[in-house]
Design a protein around this motif. Structure first.
Motif, short mmCIF file in Angstrom:
data_model
loop_
_atom_site.label_atom_id
_atom_site.label_comp_id
_atom_site.label_asym_id
_atom_site.label_seq_id
_atom_site.Cartn_x
_atom_site.Cartn_y
_atom_site.Cartn_z
N ILE A 226 0.69 -1.07 -0.13
CA ILE A 226 -0.18 0.23 -0.05
C ILE A 226 0.93 1.32 -0.05
O ILE A 226 0.59 2.27 -0.64
CB ILE A 226 -1.04 0.12 1.15
CG1 ILE A 226 -1.88 -1.04 1.27
CG2 ILE A 226 -1.57 1.36 1.52
CD1 ILE A 226 -2.94 -1.39 2.49
N ARG A 227 2.14 1.04 0.73
CA ARG A 227 2.70 2.61 0.86
C ARG A 227 3.52 2.76 -0.39
O ARG A 227 3.83 4.17 -0.70
CB ARG A 227 3.92 2.06 1.79
CG ARG A 227 3.33 2.40 3.32
CD ARG A 227 4.46 2.28 4.17
NE ARG A 227 5.32 1.31 4.59
CZ ARG A 227 4.88 0.42 5.38
NH1 ARG A 227 4.09 0.46 6.58
NH2 ARG A 227 5.70 -0.79 5.55
N ILE A 228 3.85 1.82 -1.37
CA ILE A 228 4.64 2.05 -2.50
C ILE A 228 3.74 2.41 -3.75
O ILE A 228 3.98 2.70 -4.83
CB ILE A 228 5.35 0.95 -3.02
CG1 ILE A 228 4.65 -0.27 -3.29
CG2 ILE A 228 6.39 0.68 -2.07
CD1 ILE A 228 5.45 -1.48 -3.95
N VAL A 229 2.24 2.11 -3.61
CA VAL A 229 1.45 2.45 -4.73
C VAL A 229 1.44 4.19 -5.10
O VAL A 229 1.23 4.42 -6.20
CB VAL A 229 0.03 2.25 -4.19
CG1 VAL A 229 -1.26 2.67 -5.07
CG2 VAL A 229 -0.35 0.46 -4.25
N PRO A 230 1.54 5.06 -3.87
CA PRO A 230 1.51 6.33 -4.55
C PRO A 230 2.43 6.76 -5.10
O PRO A 230 2.36 7.13 -6.07
CB PRO A 230 1.38 7.05 -3.13
CG PRO A 230 0.66 6.11 -2.25
CD PRO A 230 1.31 4.83 -2.51
N ILE A 231 3.83 6.44 -4.79
CA ILE A 231 4.97 6.46 -5.58
C ILE A 231 4.83 5.84 -7.07
O ILE A 231 5.37 6.16 -7.91
CB ILE A 231 6.15 6.08 -4.79
CG1 ILE A 231 6.21 7.07 -3.64
CG2 ILE A 231 7.55 6.03 -5.72
CD1 ILE A 231 7.54 6.72 -2.78
N TRP A 232 4.39 4.44 -6.93
CA TRP A 232 4.23 3.84 -8.38
C TRP A 232 3.17 4.62 -9.06
O TRP A 232 3.42 4.87 -10.49
CB TRP A 232 3.55 2.40 -8.08
CG TRP A 232 3.01 1.60 -9.18
CD1 TRP A 232 3.69 0.87 -10.38
CD2 TRP A 232 1.56 1.90 -9.79
NE1 TRP A 232 2.96 0.53 -11.02
CE2 TRP A 232 1.60 1.04 -10.93
CE3 TRP A 232 0.50 2.44 -9.35
CZ2 TRP A 232 0.56 0.69 -11.58
CZ3 TRP A 232 -0.82 2.36 -9.96
CH2 TRP A 232 -0.67 1.30 -11.24
N SER A 233 2.18 5.21 -8.81
CA SER A 233 1.45 6.02 -9.56
C SER A 233 2.22 7.41 -9.98
O SER A 233 1.65 7.89 -11.13
CB SER A 233 -0.09 6.56 -8.98
OG SER A 233 0.59 7.44 -7.62
N SER A 234 3.00 8.02 -9.48
CA SER A 234 3.85 8.94 -9.85
C SER A 234 4.78 8.86 -11.00
O SER A 234 5.25 9.66 -11.69
CB SER A 234 4.59 9.85 -8.60
OG SER A 234 5.76 8.82 -8.52
N GLY A 235 5.06 7.58 -11.27
CA GLY A 235 5.79 7.12 -12.36
C GLY A 235 5.16 6.96 -13.50
O GLY A 235 5.79 6.64 -14.70
N ILE A 236 3.82 7.11 -13.66
CA ILE A 236 3.10 6.70 -14.93
C ILE A 236 3.10 7.76 -15.82
O ILE A 236 3.58 7.60 -16.76
CB ILE A 236 1.59 6.34 -14.52
CG1 ILE A 236 1.55 5.31 -13.74
CG2 ILE A 236 0.69 6.43 -15.66
CD1 ILE A 236 0.18 5.07 -13.37
#
Length: 448
Positions: A226-236
């Motif tokens: 869950i913690r890495i999902v926001p950073i993952w979304s910023s790479g899109i």
């Protein structure tokens, strides 16, 4: 065993695709002979072709997430984190080199000798790959997995929802596993801790899990995801910028001649990005990392979040440079001057795109791998590939929206098929602004 089946499945898909070029019954009648009409492909021929594509897609989708994690498993026994960090750099470099070879050498062979020979090359390459993998199989480190980690994550969500009304107390006990690498329960996302709280006196000892109570390790694994999902979304959005096809259209309108007899194909300018990645990664790994480590005291040279942030900043710079170059090209094309701008002006933006991917792309892979638990290493590559797929969809959606909005009222769309009439430079400025907002969003995500 799963990796064995996946690579064999990919081999079968490539072989089936090759058969469509050599078996007459699988190929539509030739349109090259004079006096003969072209018959469209039959349903059976289409079915065979799509089957080969489907098998290749399934095989590659299974191999790519597993291969990077499988390679990292071979290095874990060294207990050298620097070696594992370096592995990600070289993995990405080798993948980039393979793409460069596929888009140049293989394409040239297909164009020069035809599809029969062209498709035979990847079949032979896959055969050699399968053979080498199977011969080396006894030497590989094979980590045994007792059960799917995803079942544990789903169980955490179900039990946490079921226990949503209970209150956590300071003296509560929690269900720890009996594994050697136990983790501590954190206070972040505290509502998930309700999933592993133990209040049943019938449970004899920690880790027995007789009542289907998730372990602390399961809870912390879900928290990591869950913690890495926001950073993952910023790479899109970074991948949205990397997937732009407009530079190829610009190159077609520009002077691509190197000599009087040699002209660079418009689609080949992407090689400058691939070459940048291939050159930069070894330079960064062998030169920049030891140099930066002296100042940052970080074994990787740069903190992973810093590395990803640098990639986003480079993405902004890339879009600004692209907008400026396109403005100059368009003004020259629509002026009375008979000057054709050199396509070499596109090289800096391709170099910047390569640096963007080297910083942000590899940073993402390392970050996911380091943050996710040992039971889910392949998920790092899955998240990386999914972000690229989502970026492709968003890029398509964004171009359709911009084309529709800017072309209303009978006006010329920014993304007109004739780029001299349109304003691709405005579209680049829009992307640079969106990427700037994305960078602010990334900084917020880093503080969560």
């Amino acid at each position: 065993m799963f990796h064995h089946y996946s690579i064999l499945l990919l081999q079968q898909g490539v072989t089936l695709l090759w058969l469509t070029s050599i078996v007459p019954q699988l190929t539509p009648s030739s349109c090259q002979e004079p006096g003969t009409g072209c018959s469209p492909p039959t349903r059976a021929q289409f079915g065979f072709l799509y089957t080969s594509f489907g098998i290749m897609s399934i095989g590659s989708a299974c191999i790519r997430p597993c291969s990077i994690a499988f390679g990292a498993d071979q290095l874990k026994h060294h207990k050298n984190q620097r070696l594992i960090d370096s592995y990600f750099n070289w993995y990405y470099a080798s993948a980039t080199i393979s793409i460069a070879i596929a888009s140049t050498v293989v394409v040239y062979i297909q164009d020069r000798f035809g599809w029969r020979v062209g498709f035979a090359v990847p079949v032979l390459a896959m055969f050699c790959s399968v053979l080498m993998f199977l011969l080396g199989s006894p030497l590989y480190v094979k980590v045994k997995v007792d059960k799917s980690p995803f079942s544990g994550l789903i169980q955490v969500l179900i039990v946490a929802f079921r226990n949503r009304k209970i209150r956590l107390l300071p003296d509560d006990c929690y269900n720890y596993s009996n594994d050697m690498d136990q983790v501590e329960l954190t206070d972040g996302l505290r509502f998930l801790n309700k999933a592993c709280v133990v209040r049943d006196v019938d449970i004899g000892f920690s880790g027995s899990n007789l009542c289907g109570i998730p372990t602390v390790e399961n809870v912390e694994s879900l928290k990591s995801l869950i913690r890495i999902v926001p950073i993952w979304s910023s790479g899109i959005l970074v991948f949205v910028n990397l997937l732009q096809k407009f530079p190829t259209l610009e190159a077609e309108k520009m002077n691509r001649r190197i000599t009087s007899s040699f002209e660079i194909p418009a689609a080949s300018f992407n090689l400058f990005m691939l070459l940048t990645i291939t050159i930069w990664i070894p330079f960064y790994d062998r030169v920049m990392v030891p140099f930066l480590a002296k100042f940052t005291h970080e074994p990787r040279g740069l903190n992973l979040k810093t590395r990803m942030g640098v990639g986003i900043i480079l993405s902004i710079v890339t879009m600004v440079v692209s907008a400026i170059v396109e403005t100059i090209r368009r003004d020259l094309a629509n002026s009375n001057m008979r000057v054709v701008m050199s396509a070499m002006w596109l090289v800096p933006q391709f170099v910047l795109l390569g640096l963007t991917e080297a910083f942000n792309g590899i940073g993402q892979l390392e970050f996911y791998y380091s943050e996710l638990p040992n039971s889910m290493p392949s998920l790092a590559m899955v998240m990386f590939k999914v972000s690229m797929a989502v970026a492709s969809l968003i890029a398509s959606l964004l171009t359709n929206i911009v084309d529709s909005v800017t072309g209303q009222g009978g006006g010329v769309s920014w993304l007109s098929s004739d780029i001299d009439e349109g304003h691709v430079d405005y579209y680049y400025w829009l992307l640079s602004f969106l990427t700037l907002l994305n960078f602010v969003y990334y900084l917020i995500c880093c503080r969560l």
